[in-house]
Design an enzyme around this catalytic site. Structure first.
Site, short mmCIF file in Angstrom:
data_model
loop_
_atom_site.label_atom_id
_atom_site.label_comp_id
_atom_site.label_asym_id
_atom_site.label_seq_id
_atom_site.Cartn_x
_atom_site.Cartn_y
_atom_site.Cartn_z
CG HIS A 182 -1.89 0.98 1.42
ND1 HIS A 182 -1.62 2.27 1.81
CD2 HIS A 182 -3.23 0.93 1.24
CE1 HIS A 182 -2.76 2.96 1.87
NE2 HIS A 182 -3.75 2.16 1.53
CG ASP A 190 0.61 -2.19 6.05
OD1 ASP A 190 -0.34 -2.34 6.84
OD2 ASP A 190 0.53 -1.54 5.00
CD GLN A 222 -6.83 -4.30 4.29
OE1 GLN A 222 -7.78 -4.98 4.69
NE2 GLN A 222 -7.00 -3.04 3.92
CE LYS A 257 -7.13 0.13 6.45
NZ LYS A 257 -7.85 0.59 5.27
CB CYS A 281 -3.76 3.24 -1.59
SG CYS A 281 -5.06 4.38 -1.25
C1 LIG Z 1 -2.37 -2.65 3.62
C2 LIG Z 1 -2.70 -1.28 4.09
N1 LIG Z 1 -1.76 -0.52 4.67
C3 LIG Z 1 -2.01 0.70 5.13
C4 LIG Z 1 -3.26 1.26 5.06
C5 LIG Z 1 -3.46 2.66 5.58
O1 LIG Z 1 -4.27 2.66 6.68
P1 LIG Z 1 -4.77 4.04 7.31
O2 LIG Z 1 -5.35 4.81 6.17
O3 LIG Z 1 -5.80 3.62 8.30
O4 LIG Z 1 -3.60 4.71 7.92
C6 LIG Z 1 -4.28 0.52 4.48
C7 LIG Z 1 -5.65 1.05 4.37
O5 LIG Z 1 -6.04 1.88 3.62
C8 LIG Z 1 -4.00 -0.77 3.99
O6 LIG Z 1 -4.95 -1.51 3.42
#
Ligand SMILES: Cc1ncc(COP(=O)(O)O)c(C=O)c1O
Lengths: 142, 416
Positions: free
Chosen positions: B127, B204, B207, B230, B370
């Site tokens: 991401h 990370d 998910q 999430k 993203c």
């Molecule tokens: C794999 C992953 N990493 C990071 C994020 C970023 O999360 P957040 O926007 O809650 O900081 C997301 C979600 O959008 C994600 O799916």
């Protein structure tokens, strides 16, 4: 199924343009002036190329990738502005913008008037306006 | 299995008031939990209850109300500790979300430990929030960013990963679960290889934490990041887990109230972990809501949630895969993956598919999710993504499939 609601958005005329876009990838890369615009929220991408001579659009082309609304709008726009003077192009751009923001149509926009239905789908308005924003940017550079 | 599955489908749905909403005149079918999850009534009530009965700032007042708020806030930290099996509660830092958690590691740890010639290893699955911070760190330090390749099924190429690990590798930053293809990466295996070359592993977990049992000690992750929203908690709260030894040696990222001990005119001393990192009034209600979400998930059990979801994912993959002209990106079997399914339908652009599904009350994501480098790697500019959670049902998948078939007819057959 309630897909008939979609008919306001995907009118036959729009889909015809989207399936068979005009002025799509029609110029070789090194002619004219080009601008690339990208909508980062959805990934729509346009490269618009204009050949302007004596204050008039002589030839043009668009390339890129996006949804049906995007493709149809870009295609309609290129039809509209081809062979028009810069002043006429600017006026058309203002008229298109007025249609998308206030819902006023003007006959000068021709088939592009069919895009008025996009206003009922606010998340999709940017798809219809991206090519016109690219055009505005090119005119400013000019 | 059947009775458990019916538990998740029937009783649990009633826990989510939003599922009674209508969208465009149709019952809401929410298939975008990878973007953010819906919240159970218990979480909403807990947040409301805090504001109504215990609202005060934390770690400040000598008065009773402030102590009550502090207990709730710190109690939430203990719940997170148990949820991810951290060895110590001080290893749990509250942040704004995954993005902020990763940025803290890249700025505080990264800038201190990296120099020109070092390597940061990421993958094509990342991401943007586990990619751009490392790009910037690489630019600032002269370190080199390297990418692990994927195999045909869209899983990490572990042979390539091992080849790219070397003594110059200082940071390995990988997602636990892909937000595009749902693949689960073998993090425990990877950390053991990375630690052999002395690299620190940043995971990370955005998910993963909502969908799988996560044990940071078993994974041997050095840092682990995830977002509250999430996993059914409020927005604006997230977690950075870090091994104590690592957290202790890195400087705070922000300075101000709460994180200090003694403040002189020219310098100050800082609190111990974890407060050293939490400058300013924290997201108290967010942390409390996150605690309530964790309590809710644990009452069902993460292993149970993962098992139910795997069953529904297998069902969805089979049904979607049977639609002619529908192409799924990433693994098409239910093994070692979560319920994030990405696809394209015939030549219909994903936005058009998503708008049409929206007319049916079915909320899905369309776009690049993203993850632009992954999209280019897959050779697409955009896709449709559906993502499942424990409140989704097989009946909803059937509605999705029927709608997709109708959409295909609408766009392909009606307009040719
Ligand atoms: C794999 C992953 N990493 C990071 C994020 C970023 O999360 P957040 O926007 O809650 O900081 C997301 C979600 O959008 C994600 O799916």
């Amino acid at each position: 199924m309630t897909l008939h609601n979609l008919d306001q958005l995907y009118r036959q005329v729009i889909m015809t343009y989207a399936k068979h876009p005009h002025h799509f990838q029609s110029l070789s890369a090194d002619t004219g002036q080009a601008v690339t615009k990208y909508n980062p929220t959805c990934g729509d991408l346009i490269k618009l190329t204009l050949v302007i001579e004596n204050g008039r659009v002589q030839d043009l082309s668009f390339d890129g990738d996006g949804c049906a609304i995007f493709k149809a709008s870009a295609s309609m726009m290129t039809d509209l502005i081809n062979h028009k003077s810069i002043e006429e192009v600017q006026r058309l751009s203002q008229q298109f913008s007025a249609m998308m923001t206030d819902g006023q149509t003007s006959a000068a926009l021709g088939d592009a008037c069919s895009l008025i239905g996009v206003r009922k789908f606010p998340t999709r308005i940017k798809c219809a306006t991206l090519s016109w924003h690219a055009l505005d940017e090119l005119l400013i550079q000019n | 299995m059947q009775s458990r599955e019916s538990y998740s489908m029937k009783e649990c749905r009633a826990d989510f008031p939003i599922l009674n909403e209508k969208i465009n005149g149709q019952p809401l079918i929410y298939l975008d939990s990878a973007a953010t999850a819906q919240k159970p009534a218990k979480v909403l009530a807990k947040v409301q209850d805090y504001y109504q009965h215990q609202n005060a700032n934390v770690h400040r007042g000598v008065y009773t109300l402030s102590q009550a708020a502090t207990d709730l806030y710190e109690g939430a930290r203990n719940q997170v500790q148990a949820f991810i099996n951290a060895a110590d509660w001080t290893e749990v830092l509250f942040t704004r979300g995954t993005t902020e958690s990763i940025n803290w590691v890249s700025t505080a740890y990264g800038q201190q430990h990296l120099q020109a010639g070092d390597e940061i290893l990421v993958s094509y699955l990342e991401h943007h929030s586990n990619l751009v911070p490392w790009q910037v760190l690489a630019q600032q330090t002269g370190a080199k960013l390297r990418y692990v390749e994927l195999d045909e099924a869209g899983r990490l190429d572990l042979v390539d990963l091992r080849h790219k690990l070397n003594p110059s590798t200082k940071i390995v930053a990988l997602t636990h679960v892909s937000n595009v293809t749902g693949v689960i990466n073998p993090i425990a295996q990877i950390t053991s290889w990375a630690h052999q070359v002395g690299a620190v592993v940043v995971v990370d977990g955005a998910q993963a934490a909502p969908h799988l049992p996560v044990d940071v000690q078993a994974l041997d992750a050095d840092f682990y990041a995830f977002s509250g929203h999430k996993l059914m908690g409020p927005t604006g709260i997230g977690v950075l887990y870090g091994k104590k030894a690592l957290l202790e040696e890195i400087p705070p990222v922000q300075y101000g109230g709460e994180m200090i001990e003694y403040v002189g005119l020219d310098e100050a001393t800082f609190q111990p972990l974890p407060w050293r990192f939490e400058a300013g009034t924290p997201n108290i209600a967010g942390a409390i809501g996150l605690g309530a979400a964790i309590e809710y998930l644990r009452s069902i059990g993460m292993a149970q949630i993962a098992a139910n979801e795997a069953q529904l994912t297998t069902y969805a993959l089979k049904k979607l895969g049977a639609i002619e002209g529908l192409q799924i990106y990433g693994p098409t079997n239910g093994q070692n993956r979560t319920g994030v399914i990405t696809f394209n339908l015939a030549d219909i652009h994903p936005h058009d598919v998503a708008t049409a599904l929206d007319q049916e009350g079915i909320e899905v994501r369309a776009g690049h999710h993203c993850a632009q480098p992954l999209m280019r790697y897959l050779g697409v500019t955009a896709t449709v993504r559906v993502s499942l959670y424990l409140y989704n049902t097989a009946a909803e998948i059937d509605r999705l499939v029927a709608s997709l078939v109708a959409i295909k007819e609408y766009f392909v057959d009606d307009f040719t």
